[in-house]
Scaffold this active site. Structure first.
Site, PDB file in Angstrom:
ATOM      1  N   ARG A  10      70.811  12.544  32.204  1.00 25.50           N
ATOM      2  CA  ARG A  10      70.566  12.338  33.639  1.00 25.50           C
ATOM      3  C   ARG A  10      69.138  12.706  34.048  1.00 25.50           C
ATOM      4  O   ARG A  10      68.901  13.184  35.165  1.00 25.50           O
ATOM      5  CB  ARG A  10      71.554  13.136  34.492  1.00 25.50           C
ATOM      6  CG  ARG A  10      72.982  12.625  34.429  1.00 25.50           C
ATOM      7  CD  ARG A  10      73.142  11.375  35.253  1.00 25.50           C
ATOM      8  NE  ARG A  10      74.483  10.822  35.109  1.00 25.50           N
ATOM      9  CZ  ARG A  10      75.442  10.979  36.016  1.00 25.50           C
ATOM     10  NH1 ARG A  10      75.204  11.642  37.106  1.00 25.50           N
ATOM     11  NH2 ARG A  10      76.618  10.441  35.817  1.00 25.50           N
ATOM     12  N   ARG A  40      68.862  11.991  40.714  1.00 19.27           N
ATOM     13  CA  ARG A  40      68.670  12.488  42.085  1.00 19.27           C
ATOM     14  C   ARG A  40      67.807  13.734  42.232  1.00 19.27           C
ATOM     15  O   ARG A  40      67.392  14.048  43.339  1.00 19.27           O
ATOM     16  CB  ARG A  40      70.040  12.716  42.728  1.00 19.27           C
ATOM     17  CG  ARG A  40      70.726  11.419  43.073  1.00 19.27           C
ATOM     18  CD  ARG A  40      72.134  11.643  43.538  1.00 19.27           C
ATOM     19  NE  ARG A  40      72.953  12.096  42.427  1.00 19.27           N
ATOM     20  CZ  ARG A  40      74.249  12.410  42.526  1.00 19.27           C
ATOM     21  NH1 ARG A  40      74.837  12.363  43.713  1.00 19.27           N
ATOM     22  NH2 ARG A  40      74.937  12.789  41.474  1.00 19.27           N
ATOM     23  N   ARG A  86      66.022   4.990  45.778  1.00 20.61           N
ATOM     24  CA  ARG A  86      67.456   4.913  46.093  1.00 20.61           C
ATOM     25  C   ARG A  86      67.661   4.693  47.588  1.00 20.61           C
ATOM     26  O   ARG A  86      68.548   3.936  47.996  1.00 20.61           O
ATOM     27  CB  ARG A  86      68.130   6.214  45.642  1.00 20.61           C
ATOM     28  CG  ARG A  86      69.588   6.361  45.970  1.00 20.61           C
ATOM     29  CD  ARG A  86      70.430   5.517  45.061  1.00 20.61           C
ATOM     30  NE  ARG A  86      71.845   5.833  45.175  1.00 20.61           N
ATOM     31  CZ  ARG A  86      72.684   5.212  45.996  1.00 20.61           C
ATOM     32  NH1 ARG A  86      72.250   4.260  46.799  1.00 20.61           N
ATOM     33  NH2 ARG A  86      73.962   5.536  46.016  1.00 20.61           N
ATOM     34  N   ASP A 106      74.565   2.761  34.371  1.00 15.98           N
ATOM     35  CA  ASP A 106      75.725   3.640  34.492  1.00 15.98           C
ATOM     36  C   ASP A 106      76.813   3.158  33.549  1.00 15.98           C
ATOM     37  O   ASP A 106      76.879   1.972  33.221  1.00 15.98           O
ATOM     38  CB  ASP A 106      76.255   3.664  35.931  1.00 15.98           C
ATOM     39  CG  ASP A 106      77.170   4.859  36.137  1.00 15.98           C
ATOM     40  OD1 ASP A 106      76.652   5.980  36.306  1.00 15.98           O
ATOM     41  OD2 ASP A 106      78.400   4.696  36.071  1.00 15.98           O
ATOM     42  N   TYR A 110      88.070   6.558  34.860  1.00 17.01           N
ATOM     43  CA  TYR A 110      87.593   6.061  36.164  1.00 17.01           C
ATOM     44  C   TYR A 110      88.326   4.780  36.562  1.00 17.01           C
ATOM     45  O   TYR A 110      88.657   4.573  37.728  1.00 17.01           O
ATOM     46  CB  TYR A 110      86.086   5.798  36.110  1.00 17.01           C
ATOM     47  CG  TYR A 110      85.279   7.072  35.979  1.00 17.01           C
ATOM     48  CD1 TYR A 110      84.932   7.822  37.099  1.00 17.01           C
ATOM     49  CD2 TYR A 110      84.890   7.554  34.730  1.00 17.01           C
ATOM     50  CE1 TYR A 110      84.217   9.001  36.984  1.00 17.01           C
ATOM     51  CE2 TYR A 110      84.180   8.733  34.599  1.00 17.01           C
ATOM     52  CZ  TYR A 110      83.842   9.453  35.728  1.00 17.01           C
ATOM     53  OH  TYR A 110      83.148  10.622  35.616  1.00 17.01           O
TER      54      TYR A 110
HETATM   55  O1  1CP Z   1      70.895   9.875  32.032  1.00 15.29           O
HETATM   56  C1  1CP Z   1      70.149   9.125  32.697  1.00 15.29           C
HETATM   57  O2  1CP Z   1      69.167   9.515  33.306  1.00 15.29           O
HETATM   58  C2  1CP Z   1      70.450   7.648  32.661  1.00 15.29           C
HETATM   59  C3  1CP Z   1      71.262   7.147  33.697  1.00 15.29           C
HETATM   60  C4  1CP Z   1      72.745   7.494  33.781  1.00 15.29           C
HETATM   61  C5  1CP Z   1      73.698   7.722  32.768  1.00 15.29           C
HETATM   62  C6  1CP Z   1      73.485   7.860  31.270  1.00 15.29           C
HETATM   63  C7  1CP Z   1      73.429   7.510  35.011  1.00 15.29           C
HETATM   64  C8  1CP Z   1      72.789   7.327  36.314  1.00 15.29           C
HETATM   65  N1  1CP Z   1      74.763   7.669  34.752  1.00 15.29           N
HETATM   66  C9  1CP Z   1      74.966   7.822  33.404  1.00 15.29           C
HETATM   67  C10 1CP Z   1      76.225   7.999  32.681  1.00 15.29           C
HETATM   68  C11 1CP Z   1      77.450   8.358  33.427  1.00 15.29           C
HETATM   69  N2  1CP Z   1      77.895   7.896  34.639  1.00 15.29           N
HETATM   70  C12 1CP Z   1      78.447   9.217  32.912  1.00 15.29           C
HETATM   71  C13 1CP Z   1      78.398   9.865  31.547  1.00 15.29           C
HETATM   72  C14 1CP Z   1      77.490  11.027  31.517  1.00 15.29           C
HETATM   73  C15 1CP Z   1      77.843  12.170  32.434  1.00 15.29           C
HETATM   74  O3  1CP Z   1      78.937  12.707  32.305  1.00 15.29           O
HETATM   75  O4  1CP Z   1      76.987  12.508  33.241  1.00 15.29           O
HETATM   76  C16 1CP Z   1      79.472   9.308  33.862  1.00 15.29           C
HETATM   77  C17 1CP Z   1      80.746  10.125  33.759  1.00 15.29           C
HETATM   78  C18 1CP Z   1      79.133   8.462  34.942  1.00 15.29           C
HETATM   79  C19 1CP Z   1      79.948   8.194  36.148  1.00 15.29           C
HETATM   80  C20 1CP Z   1      79.190   8.482  37.390  1.00 15.29           C
HETATM   81  N3  1CP Z   1      78.178   7.692  37.857  1.00 15.29           N
HETATM   82  C21 1CP Z   1      79.273   9.626  38.226  1.00 15.29           C
HETATM   83  C22 1CP Z   1      80.231  10.816  38.052  1.00 15.29           C
HETATM   84  C23 1CP Z   1      81.398  10.637  38.939  1.00 15.29           C
HETATM   85  C24 1CP Z   1      82.426  11.739  38.851  1.00 15.29           C
HETATM   86  O5  1CP Z   1      82.679  12.342  39.910  1.00 15.29           O
HETATM   87  O6  1CP Z   1      83.015  11.992  37.791  1.00 15.29           O
HETATM   88  C25 1CP Z   1      78.314   9.472  39.227  1.00 15.29           C
HETATM   89  C26 1CP Z   1      78.041  10.384  40.400  1.00 15.29           C
HETATM   90  C27 1CP Z   1      77.626   8.245  38.975  1.00 15.29           C
HETATM   91  C28 1CP Z   1      76.485   7.676  39.737  1.00 15.29           C
HETATM   92  C29 1CP Z   1      75.159   7.839  39.080  1.00 15.29           C
HETATM   93  N4  1CP Z   1      74.856   7.427  37.791  1.00 15.29           N
HETATM   94  C30 1CP Z   1      73.532   7.666  37.524  1.00 15.29           C
HETATM   95  C31 1CP Z   1      72.962   8.259  38.705  1.00 15.29           C
HETATM   96  C32 1CP Z   1      71.523   8.626  38.877  1.00 15.29           C
HETATM   97  C33 1CP Z   1      73.979   8.364  39.660  1.00 15.29           C
HETATM   98  C34 1CP Z   1      73.851   8.881  41.083  1.00 15.29           C
HETATM   99  C35 1CP Z   1      73.917   7.709  41.974  1.00 15.29           C
HETATM  100  C36 1CP Z   1      73.210   7.844  43.271  1.00 15.29           C
HETATM  101  O7  1CP Z   1      71.968   7.829  43.290  1.00 15.29           O
HETATM  102  O8  1CP Z   1      73.899   7.918  44.281  1.00 15.29           O
END
Ligand code: 1CP
Length: 349
Positions: A28, A32, A41, A78, A154
């Site tokens: 990540r 954010r 964003r 994502d 999910y």
């Molecule tokens: O790592 C990086 O910088 C690359 C981008 C990336 C990756 C590899 C994002 C951007 N998401 C992910 C993978 C991802 N997405 C995972 C696996 C890794 C982890 O556990 O962190 C998972 C479970 C998700 C699902 C997801 N997408 C969530 C979690 C939800 C939950 O409550 O369980 C969320 C909040 C997102 C949105 C998201 N994905 C990425 C970003 C920057 C964001 C935030 C979105 C925004 O700006 O509002």
């Protein structure tokens, strides 16, 4: 492959090499906690619009590289673009996380496509090619996918959950339908990763964020087996492809994961004890991890101590410095700068 190995420290480690200064990137790292990400964003219609905008996705992927000089860029996207490409409705509301049309029974499963629509994913592949053209020498580009179990949690709950209860219950109550969903996701993820390699990624990571909630037999069935099928399928199509596994929360099951899943390296979450990591895991495969994201948020002496303990334990073998999970949005930029400097030896004591 040889040229790449020579000039990219991260790829040398994935090939089993040991670097005096371990390569570093953070899960990540594009996200954010970065003001430049928040600015883009704020202007975007939605999160998925950013993921499917080739130029913006490439730009966000490069933001942390410009700021911190990490050894790897991870594609900004994502894990939930795969269910989207399978025809499930996926939206992200700011601050609320993902929302999907929940799969509540086996008939809902029939509404999914059996194969991903790669046309929908085309902008992702184009973003990879765009990043490649702009990436500094020595920096590896990582692609990724979610592991089938994690993505299914999910798809079934329709949102993020604390305990992944809906998917766990579904897997017990509708075992055949769940196995079918996992099969669809194995195929989809394999094809997705193969295309990411074709577009130019150097390596990929398979995120199994919720692996740790599964009891032994279920862990084998829903984490180990699907992941090993993905690795075999990708390797068959892309010989020599480099793959990192991240079964978060697997604890002592890390050993059975390594027995069965032919990943090149393994990501360790922050709960993995460093002696176990060194003696039982790193002896078998290069390791990546495992700083507590909260230590990075906290900063100060706690951060320094945690970094040093990890370096002491793991930098004698093949090792990639990373967090044990993603950067938290509240993390101060200065703490990330301090981390990179310390890992690279620019800060004493
Ligand atoms: O790592 C990086 O910088 C690359 C981008 C990336 C990756 C590899 C994002 C951007 N998401 C992910 C993978 C991802 N997405 C995972 C696996 C890794 C982890 O556990 O962190 C998972 C479970 C998700 C699902 C997801 N997408 C969530 C979690 C939800 C939950 O409550 O369980 C969320 C909040 C997102 C949105 C998201 N994905 C990425 C970003 C920057 C964001 C935030 C979105 C925004 O700006 O509002």
């Amino acid at each position: 492959m040889t040229d790449r190995l020579v000039d990219k420290p991260l790829l040398r480690v994935l090939a089993g090499g040991c670097e005096a200064i371990p390569p570093i990137w953070l899960m990540r790292q594009a996200g954010r906690y970065l003001p430049e990400y928040r600015a883009l964003r704020a202007k975007a219609a939605g999160f998925l619009d950013l993921c499917f905008d080739t130029k913006q996705a490439a730009e966000i992927t490069l933001q942390p590289i410009r700021r911190f000089g990490f050894d790897a860029a991870i594609l900004f996207s994502d894990i939930l673009v795969v269910p989207h490409a399978l025809g499930q409705r996926v939206t992200f509301r700011e601050g609320e996380g993902p929302q999907l049309d929940a799969i509540v029974d086996s008939s809902a499963l029939k509404r999914l496509r059996e194969e991903v629509d790669h046309v929908r994913l085309e902008p992702v592949y184009e973003a990879i090619a765009a990043v490649k053209r702009q990436l500094p020498v020595g920096v590896a580009l990582l692609g990724f996918c979610g592991a089938p179990w994690t993505v299914a949690t999910y798809m079934i709950a329709g949102a993020g959950t604390m305990d992944q209860l809906p998917a766990r219950l579904f897997a017990y109550q509708h075992c055949e339908a769940f196995a079918k969903l996992i099969d669809i996701l194995v195929e989809a993820s394999t094809g997705y990763l193969i295309r990411q390699f074709a577009a130019g990624v150097d390596a990929v990571q398979i995120f199994d964020t919720w692996a740790g909630v599964l009891p032994g037999d279920e862990f084998r069935r829903w984490c180990i087996e699907p992941c090993s099928r993905i690795v075999a399928g990708v390797r068959k199509a892309v010989p020599g492809s480099r793959i990192i596994g991240f079964p978060r929360g697997a604890a002592t099951e890390l050993e059975s994961y390594l027995d069965a899943v032919a990943v090149d390296a393994i990501g360790l979450d922050w709960t993995v004890e460093l002696g176990f990591a060194r003696d039982r895991v790193q002896t078998r495969r290069p390791v990546q991890g495992n700083l507590d994201p909260l230590a990075l948020l906290a900063g100060g002496a706690a951060l320094d101590r945690s970094i040093d303990a990890i370096l002491d334990a793991l930098s004698g073998g093949p090792f990639i410095f990373n967090l044990g999970h993603g950067v938290l949005p509240e993390t101060p930029i200065a703490h990330v700068e301090r981390l990179v400097a310390r890992v690279r030896g620019a800060t004493d004591g």
